[in-house]
Write an enzyme that holds these catalytic residues in place. Structure first.
Site, PDB file in Angstrom:
ATOM      1  N   GLU A 430       0.827  -1.225   0.000  1.00 11.61           N
ATOM      2  CA  GLU A 430       0.000   0.000   0.000  1.00 11.61           C
ATOM      3  C   GLU A 430       0.854   1.265   0.000  1.00 11.61           C
ATOM      4  O   GLU A 430       0.560   2.239   0.684  1.00 11.61           O
ATOM      5  CB  GLU A 430      -0.992  -0.047   1.179  1.00 11.61           C
TER       6      GLU A 430
HETATM    7  C1  LIG Z   1       2.540  -9.875   0.593  1.00  9.18           C
HETATM    8  C2  LIG Z   1       2.198  -8.916  -0.500  1.00  9.18           C
HETATM    9  C3  LIG Z   1       0.878  -8.544  -0.699  1.00  9.18           C
HETATM   10  C4  LIG Z   1       0.530  -7.698  -1.756  1.00  9.18           C
HETATM   11  N1  LIG Z   1      -0.795  -7.449  -2.022  1.00  9.18           N
HETATM   12  C5  LIG Z   1      -1.122  -6.783  -3.155  1.00  9.18           C
HETATM   13  C6  LIG Z   1      -2.495  -6.688  -3.589  1.00  9.18           C
HETATM   14  O1  LIG Z   1      -3.413  -7.169  -2.924  1.00  9.18           O
HETATM   15  N2  LIG Z   1      -2.753  -6.061  -4.759  1.00  9.18           N
HETATM   16  C7  LIG Z   1      -1.765  -5.515  -5.517  1.00  9.18           C
HETATM   17  O2  LIG Z   1      -2.072  -4.972  -6.575  1.00  9.18           O
HETATM   18  N3  LIG Z   1      -0.472  -5.563  -5.138  1.00  9.18           N
HETATM   19  C8  LIG Z   1      -0.129  -6.194  -3.987  1.00  9.18           C
HETATM   20  N4  LIG Z   1       1.185  -6.301  -3.615  1.00  9.18           N
HETATM   21  C9  LIG Z   1       2.198  -5.590  -4.357  1.00  9.18           C
HETATM   22  C10 LIG Z   1       2.749  -4.413  -3.558  1.00  9.18           C
HETATM   23  O3  LIG Z   1       1.808  -3.386  -3.512  1.00  9.18           O
HETATM   24  C11 LIG Z   1       4.070  -4.020  -4.215  1.00  9.18           C
HETATM   25  O4  LIG Z   1       5.020  -4.972  -3.773  1.00  9.18           O
HETATM   26  C12 LIG Z   1       4.503  -2.624  -3.876  1.00  9.18           C
HETATM   27  O5  LIG Z   1       3.663  -1.702  -4.500  1.00  9.18           O
HETATM   28  C13 LIG Z   1       5.914  -2.349  -4.345  1.00  9.18           C
HETATM   29  O6  LIG Z   1       6.099  -2.742  -5.664  1.00  9.18           O
HETATM   30  P1  LIG Z   1       7.326  -3.696  -6.033  1.00  9.18           P
HETATM   31  O7  LIG Z   1       7.385  -4.786  -5.053  1.00  9.18           O
HETATM   32  O8  LIG Z   1       7.221  -4.064  -7.456  1.00  9.18           O
HETATM   33  O9  LIG Z   1       8.580  -2.796  -5.781  1.00  9.18           O
HETATM   34  P2  LIG Z   1       9.275  -1.792  -6.809  1.00  9.18           P
HETATM   35  O10 LIG Z   1       8.287  -0.809  -7.318  1.00  9.18           O
HETATM   36  O11 LIG Z   1      10.060  -2.570  -7.792  1.00  9.18           O
HETATM   37  O12 LIG Z   1      10.254  -1.055  -5.815  1.00  9.18           O
HETATM   38  C14 LIG Z   1      11.429  -1.677  -5.290  1.00  9.18           C
HETATM   39  C15 LIG Z   1      12.111  -0.690  -4.372  1.00  9.18           C
HETATM   40  O13 LIG Z   1      12.426   0.500  -5.105  1.00  9.18           O
HETATM   41  C16 LIG Z   1      11.817   1.625  -4.487  1.00  9.18           C
HETATM   42  N5  LIG Z   1      11.339   2.539  -5.527  1.00  9.18           N
HETATM   43  C17 LIG Z   1      10.529   2.274  -6.561  1.00  9.18           C
HETATM   44  N6  LIG Z   1      10.299   3.378  -7.276  1.00  9.18           N
HETATM   45  C18 LIG Z   1      11.001   4.361  -6.693  1.00  9.18           C
HETATM   46  C19 LIG Z   1      11.177   5.749  -6.953  1.00  9.18           C
HETATM   47  N7  LIG Z   1      10.566   6.364  -7.967  1.00  9.18           N
HETATM   48  N8  LIG Z   1      11.966   6.458  -6.134  1.00  9.18           N
HETATM   49  C20 LIG Z   1      12.564   5.873  -5.072  1.00  9.18           C
HETATM   50  N9  LIG Z   1      12.449   4.590  -4.778  1.00  9.18           N
HETATM   51  C21 LIG Z   1      11.665   3.835  -5.558  1.00  9.18           C
HETATM   52  C22 LIG Z   1      10.674   1.070  -3.669  1.00  9.18           C
HETATM   53  O14 LIG Z   1      10.331   1.914  -2.592  1.00  9.18           O
HETATM   54  C23 LIG Z   1      11.242  -0.252  -3.202  1.00  9.18           C
HETATM   55  O15 LIG Z   1      12.020  -0.036  -2.069  1.00  9.18           O
HETATM   56  C24 LIG Z   1       1.538  -7.153  -2.567  1.00  9.18           C
HETATM   57  C25 LIG Z   1       2.877  -7.491  -2.347  1.00  9.18           C
HETATM   58  C26 LIG Z   1       3.209  -8.374  -1.354  1.00  9.18           C
HETATM   59  C27 LIG Z   1       4.638  -8.787  -1.178  1.00  9.18           C
END
Ligand SMILES: Cc1cc2nc3c(=O)[nH]c(=O)nc-3n(C[C@H](O)[C@H](O)[C@H](O)COP(=O)(O)OP(=O)(O)OC[C@H]3O[C@@H](n4cnc5c(N)ncnc54)[C@H](O)[C@@H]3O)c2cc1C
Length: 643
Positions: A430
């Site tokens: 979130e």
């Molecule tokens: C247990 C679990 C439950 C989840 N439930 C849902 C769900 O119900 N529905 C759904 O749609 N998604 C869900 N998600 C997805 C979750 O919302 C994402 O994992 C989250 O939004 C982060 O995306 P990502 O993991 O791809 O990280 P990324 O976007 O790849 O980011 C990786 C890292 O880079 C940083 N980062 C990324 N962009 C930037 C930027 N512009 N500037 C600085 N730092 C940055 C992030 O903060 C993070 O530390 C879930 C994930 C998990 C693990």
């Protein structure tokens, strides 16, 4: 903000920003304490008196909480749920009987119609006991179909789906994709309309959709055909309600996680999944905006859950801190232990003050809580992680041992190890902490962006620049002068006794923060956007000030209701003192930091300038263990090395 002002960005960065900007709520039509705080105004009337839950609503909540607690304590074994990764069907049925899947569904549709406060109290209670169960409930109701349906559903959609949820149907929210995490601009899941536009066909893959594998109804975000606006292609993301069993939906993988191990979360594939056009939520192209608005309120569940877990951590720390004696005294009496307990207590108080302030505003209506909710999420997820880490430390070796192992050898099996694994995700889902910093910073700068945007935009016409110049010339001198000469010292804060000096500090520092933001804008111009650590510090200062204000307001309200108990004031005072130290640290770090050096060093790390430092390890190439007969050392050889 016009993204043309950000010439320093590459195409992908600019596109990501354009999609995010197009989905922002651009206007501030309702008051927000935090939005004003960033402009140097402290509107105490927005936070005092602390918005109380009405006695009737509290009674509804108390009764429900009693039933829920008794059901969970008698039927749910959280360690077994964690060990097996399964939430037993009888628990799901029991939760249905209690009405838990319809907590937020309006009564007229058969739901419990709980207020935001009572709903959050319920999630906090469940999270204090079983993280997995809390996530099942909150993914369904905070971000799953019920919340956007409540906000944006048509009368027909509500009539069709709300009763199903009230009777136990479970929902999920599918935004994330393998290449789409924090940045939805790269979304590849697509939906195309039929020739008569009566149906839409969805194709694509969604990842990490909590409840997705068992959900009866999903809300799915998909890219729909782009629109041409002012001669430029604009990406469209649309939200669709998709029912389980629709041909073409496949579930190829259930994900296995470090914590909240019983959630049903995985990969969902959509292959030519046809949905009727009436299943579009809100409207074509409004999907991302819908997701963001849904999250404004939905996000409040997460700090509530963090509060529940942190209260449990505080309780275990208190018991263990007294029981465990080392070096001649209970460990909580050694200063290092005492400080941990004090931080926990003060932070738990602040966490609840922020969460339930924002929740009460949702129930009352008429306030813009997007910044308040984002700050509550940011603060509480970070604070809970620190609190649980401190608890693990206080428990020493026992903090690292599983509850069942502790019980097997005859000790109390506090589930601290599970709690740590369950809580880590809160800093990621979130909105990650980093994205929350950017989101809050964007809103904090909004007023300035609106004023100066056209002036610094290379694409603006001469007349637009001229208009912008005059707006700035009228606004800034008076506003800036007001930030210095506000005669704040003459203002009486007597009404906030015994926390008047703390509130005075918030007022004074809102002006200092506002001046700092203005100075940073002058220093960096549009490039401020890419100085993420600078923005993060600004946001952290704002968040601490908000936490201080909520804590003081709550403490004053509690002692007015019960003057004989001054403990809330003690908690608020110590929290404010701890917070002031952190604020000073952030101000210092704005002036003196290693940000430029860190950027340079990180580039070198990425270019493998320090690959020599990675020697002496067995590199993890992500492939896992591969038995290779050619490289396997023969058994005789192995014996030679063994002692
Ligand atoms: C247990 C679990 C439950 C989840 N439930 C849902 C769900 O119900 N529905 C759904 O749609 N998604 C869900 N998600 C997805 C979750 O919302 C994402 O994992 C989250 O939004 C982060 O995306 P990502 O993991 O791809 O990280 P990324 O976007 O790849 O980011 C990786 C890292 O880079 C940083 N980062 C990324 N962009 C930037 C930027 N512009 N500037 C600085 N730092 C940055 C992030 O903060 C993070 O530390 C879930 C994930 C998990 C693990």
């Amino acid at each position: 903000m016009d993204t043309q002002t950000l010439k320093h960005l590459n195409e992908a960065q600019r596109e990501a920003l354009e999609v995010a900007e197009a989905s922002r709520e651009t206007e501030w039509t309702s008051p927000s304490f935090v939005a004003e705080l960033f402009m140097g105004k402290i509107r105490t009337n927005l936070i005092f008196p602390y918005p109380e839950q009405s006695p009737e609503d509290r009674q509804i909540g108390d009764e429900f909480m009693k039933q829920l607690e008794s059901f969970l304590k008698c039927n749910l074994d959280p360690d077994e749920v964690d060990r097996t990764g399964i939430l037993p069907p009888e628990i799901i049925e029991g939760l249905t009987r209690l009405g838990c899947w319809g907590m937020k569904i309006p009564k007229e549709y058969g739901g419990l119609g709980l207020s935001q406060i009572n709903y959050n109290r319920a999630i906090a209670l469940v999270a204090s006991y079983c993280g997995s169960t809390a996530v099942w409930l909150s993914a369904h109701q905070s971000i799953g179909v019920p919340q956007p349906l409540k906000l944006f559903g048509t009368a027909e959609q509500k009539k069709k789906y709300f009763p199903k949820f009230a009777q136990g149907a479970i929902s999920a929210f599918a935004l994330t994709e393998p290449d789409v995490g924090s940045d939805p601009a790269k979304m590849t899941c697509v939906a195309v309309p039929s020739a008569d536009r009566k149906t839409w066909t969805i194709n694509g893959t969604k990842l990490w959709c909590t409840n997705g594998l068992i959900a009866d109804v999903l809300v799915v975000m998909a890219q729909t055909p782009s629109k041409i606006v002012h001669g430029k292609e604009k990406k469209q993301i649309t939200a669709f309600i998709v029912e389980k069993g629709t041909p073409g939906i496949q579930y190829p993988h259930r994900c296995d996680f470090m914590g909240i191990r019983a959630i049903q979360n995985g990969v969902i594939e959509f292959k030519n999944v046809v949905v009727p056009a009436e299943n579009i939520l809100w409207g074509e192209g409004l999907g991302l905006k819908l997701a963001l608005i849904t999250l404004n309120t939905g996000r409040l569940t997460l700090p509530a859950a963090c509060g529940g877990m942190s209260k449990q951590a505080l309780r275990i720390s208190r018991l263990w801190g007294k029981e465990r004696e080392q070096w001649g005294a209970p460990i909580a009496q050694h200063e290092a232990g005492a400080v941990k307990l004090s931080h926990m207590a003060a932070n738990v108080f602040a966490m609840e003050a922020m969460t339930y302030y924002a929740s009460a505003l949702v129930d009352r209506g008429g306030s813009d809580i997007r910044l308040e909710a984002a700050m509550a999420k940011l603060f509480c997820s970070e604070a809970a992680w620190k609190i649980i880490d401190d608890l693990v430390q206080l428990r020493g070796g026992r903090g690292f041992e599983t509850a069942s192992s502790l019980r097997q050898r005859g000790e109390k099996g506090y589930a601290v190890e599970r709690m740590m694994r369950d809580s880590r995700i809160n800093r990621i889902i979130e909105g990650t902490t980093e994205i929350q910093h950017l989101f809050i910073a964007r809103e904090a700068l909004d007023y300035h962006m609106k004023l100066v945007g056209a002036f610094i935009n290379s694409q603006s016409s001469f007349s637009e620049k001229w208009k912008s110049f005059w707006k700035c010339a009228f606004f800034y001198p008076k506003w800036y002068l007001g930030l210095w000469c506000s005669f704040d010292w003459m203002k009486s804060y007597a009404g906030y006794r015994p926390l008047s000096s703390e509130i005075r500090f918030v007022g004074k520092n809102s002006k200092k923060l506002s001046r700092t933001i203005f100075h940073l804008l002058l220093k960096f111009g549009p490039k401020l956007e890419s100085h993420q650590m600078v923005l993060a510090r600004v946001v952290e200062i704002g968040t601490e000030l908000f936490a201080m204000a909520c804590s003081c307001s709550k403490a004053i309200s509690l002692i007015r209701n019960n003057p004989s108990d001054l403990s809330p004031v003690e908690l608020a005072k110590i929290f404010c003192k701890q917070s002031q130290i952190r604020i000073q640290h952030y101000y210092d770090a704005l002036k003196k930091n290693t940000d430029p050096e860190d950027r340079t060093l990180s580039k070198k790390v990425m270019n493998q300038a320090f690959s020599w430092m990675e020697q002496g390890i067995i590199p993890d190439d992500g492939a896992g263990f591969q038995k290779n007969s050619e490289t396997t050392v023969p058994l005789e050889e192995k014996r030679r090395y063994s002692v």
